[in-house]
Write a protein that holds these residues in place. Structure first.
Motif, PDB file in Angstrom:
ATOM      1  N   GLY A  54      29.251 155.054 -35.128  1.00 42.80           N
ATOM      2  CA  GLY A  54      29.835 153.725 -35.284  1.00 42.80           C
ATOM      3  C   GLY A  54      30.439 153.599 -36.662  1.00 42.80           C
ATOM      4  N   ALA A 231      29.262 146.874 -33.443  1.00 46.55           N
ATOM      5  CA  ALA A 231      30.536 146.402 -32.860  1.00 46.55           C
ATOM      6  C   ALA A 231      30.616 146.638 -31.354  1.00 46.55           C
ATOM      7  N   PHE A 232      29.717 147.479 -30.825  1.00 41.83           N
ATOM      8  CA  PHE A 232      29.805 147.861 -29.406  1.00 41.83           C
ATOM      9  C   PHE A 232      28.893 147.003 -28.541  1.00 41.83           C
ATOM     10  N   PRO A 244      35.385 143.390 -33.455  1.00 44.12           N
ATOM     11  CA  PRO A 244      35.347 144.729 -34.036  1.00 44.12           C
ATOM     12  C   PRO A 244      36.475 144.896 -35.050  1.00 44.12           C
ATOM     13  N   ARG A 246      38.392 148.173 -37.004  1.00 46.97           N
ATOM     14  CA  ARG A 246      38.418 149.606 -37.311  1.00 46.97           C
ATOM     15  C   ARG A 246      38.773 149.810 -38.773  1.00 46.97           C
ATOM     16  N   THR A 296      37.437 148.742 -30.627  1.00 43.17           N
ATOM     17  CA  THR A 296      36.244 149.597 -30.715  1.00 43.17           C
ATOM     18  C   THR A 296      36.616 151.068 -30.500  1.00 43.17           C
ATOM     19  N   ILE A 331      34.002 151.985 -36.991  1.00 42.29           N
ATOM     20  CA  ILE A 331      34.184 150.643 -36.428  1.00 42.29           C
ATOM     21  C   ILE A 331      33.146 149.684 -37.021  1.00 42.29           C
TER      22      ILE A 331
END
Ligand SMILES: Cc1cc2nc3c(=O)[nH]c(=O)nc-3n(C[C@H](O)[C@H](O)[C@H](O)COP(=O)(O)OP(=O)(O)OC[C@H]3O[C@@H](n4cnc5c(N)ncnc54)[C@H](O)[C@@H]3O)c2cc1C
Length: 379
Positions: A54, A231-232, A244, A246, A296, A331
């Motif tokens: 992540g 974020a997931f 999310p 990046r 994500t 992320i």
């Protein structure tokens, strides 16, 4: 159950008191705090990646609590008192991380942090300079005296071009992210936390008093579940409010006689760079295309990578040639509130997420806080 799971495997590997999903800094610290508090507790971590996948192994390794321009924005969002509490959490989190693993293990180096302003940003620079006293006063009971000071006279010593104002934070530091995560994983394992990699939680079912977790490696079960998937998390709990973000990063090959030492923030923190092993690690540029970076999915874009390279060429190393060695992305999770979200989303399912791009500072404390919530709910 398919996956060719034997009776022995089923009875010894799949049932736990607490399962933590996600082996980032938050999940690892949650599991560590639980095992340290209850040495007989059966705790496992499920991680979908071969490595943590992540933000925690992808970040820039700044041990920071905010540059002045960031603090100005954050104070507007959360009030002066709120900001004081946030900085306290960040500082406390960093101290806990250092105490747990040791400064040497994580290669903690207090080289200072610097915020850079170019001439075009003189208005912002002046506003930030005028706030130095205010923030030094606000945080002196947390970090110590006179954290921030105007250091424009040192700009030339770093060799920057086009930078006219610099504010230094003498308490900002850097760590080696890889060493930190490697050590956290080893520590968790050494106190009896089982970690399963390449294991993705797909669905959560509730059966009597147990949570049954459907994964690509079979069915696990536990009494209490912690989701530390950052974020997931929305694929598991869609109602959680977060976006999310990046973060794209690059690192140069080693550079002879590199003058740059420390952590640097540029353009209101949208760009950040530091030295590591005689190289420059540089990340940021989300503000070039916020929409595209609200994803994500890992990946790099040519617009942001060009902006990063251009920054090195024009401002950071204007008189030196350099080559890029590696590029990657990670992320992050952002929310309207600057506080991490630590809550019981439903009975015996807890979550700790949304470190707002400050997880090195706040992740250890966030992990501990969610573990405490589980403990208070009764084990
Ligand atoms: C480019 C970049 C630079 C950064 N720089 C800094 C910095 O300098 N200083 C700082 O303080 N912070 C920085 N951060 C932020 C910091 O890295 C994060 O705040 C922190 O790592 C978040 O930790 P976490 O444990 O909550 O999440 P993560 O590290 O994202 O961990 C979540 C884990 O959950 C796993 N997972 C997700 N879904 C599932 C599933 N269904 N089943 C099983 N596993 C799952 C993921 O694979 C991942 O390993 C940066 C972040 C990025 C991306």
């Amino acid at each position: 159950m398919d996956n060719n799971i034997s009776y022995w495997e089923k009875t010894s590997f799949y049932d736990y008191d607490v399962i933590v999903v996600g082996s980032g800094i938050v999940g690892l610290n949650a599991a560590i705090h639980l095992r340290k508090s209850f040495p007989n507790l059966n705790v496992a971590i499920l991680e979908r990646g071969f490595l943590p996948s992540g933000a925690s192994t992808k970040n820039a390794g700044f041990a920071c609590f905010g540059s002045v321009s960031e603090l100005i924005e954050q104070e507007k969002n959360t009030t002066t008192n709120g900001l004081h509490n946030l900085i306290q959490q960040r500082w406390k989190g960093l101290s806990k991380l250092r105490n747990l693993l040791g400064n040497e293990t994580v290669d903690y180096q207090a080289l200072g942090g610097h915020e850079l302003f170019k001439n075009e940003d003189i208005e912002l620079a002046n506003q930030c300079v005028s706030k130095i006293e205010h923030y030094n006063y606000l945080i002196k009971d947390i970090v110590g005296k006179d954290a921030f000071y105007l250091s424009s006279h040192k700009i030339d010593s770093f060799g920057f071009k086009g930078i006219t104002t610099m504010i230094t934070n003498k308490y900002e530091a850097q760590i080696d992210t890889g060493k930190m995560m490697f050590a956290l994983i080893k520590y968790a394992q050494s106190i009896g936390v089982s970690i399963f990699n390449s294991c993705t939680l797909e669905q959560i079912h509730h059966e009597n008093n147990r949570k049954v977790l459907f994964t690509n490696q079979g069915m696990f079960s536990c009494t209490k579940l912690i989701l530390a998937t950052n974020a997931f998390i929305q694929s598991l709990v869609p109602s959680i409010e977060l976006s999310p973000g990046r973060g794209q990063v690059l690192i140069t090959k080693p550079i002879a006689n590199l003058k740059i030492k420390g952590t640097f923030h540029y353009d209101k923190g949208y760009y950040y760079f530091r030295n590591i092993d005689d190289r420059i690690l540089l990340g940021g540029g989300r503000n070039i295309d916020f929409k595209a970076e609200e994803t994500t999915s890992f990946g790099e874009t040519s617009s942001i990578q060009s902006a990063l390279e251009n920054l090195i060429k024009t401002i950071i190393l204007p008189d030196q040639s350099f080559e890029i060695d590696l590029r990657w992305s990670g992320i992050m999770a952002f929310g309207r509130s600057l506080e991490p979200l630590i809550t019981e989303v439903e009975e015996n399912v807890f979550c700790a997420t949304r470190c707002n791009g400050m997880g090195i500072a706040i992740g250890t404390q966030t992990g501990e806080d969610v573990a405490e919530l589980v403990i208070q709910s009764g084990l």
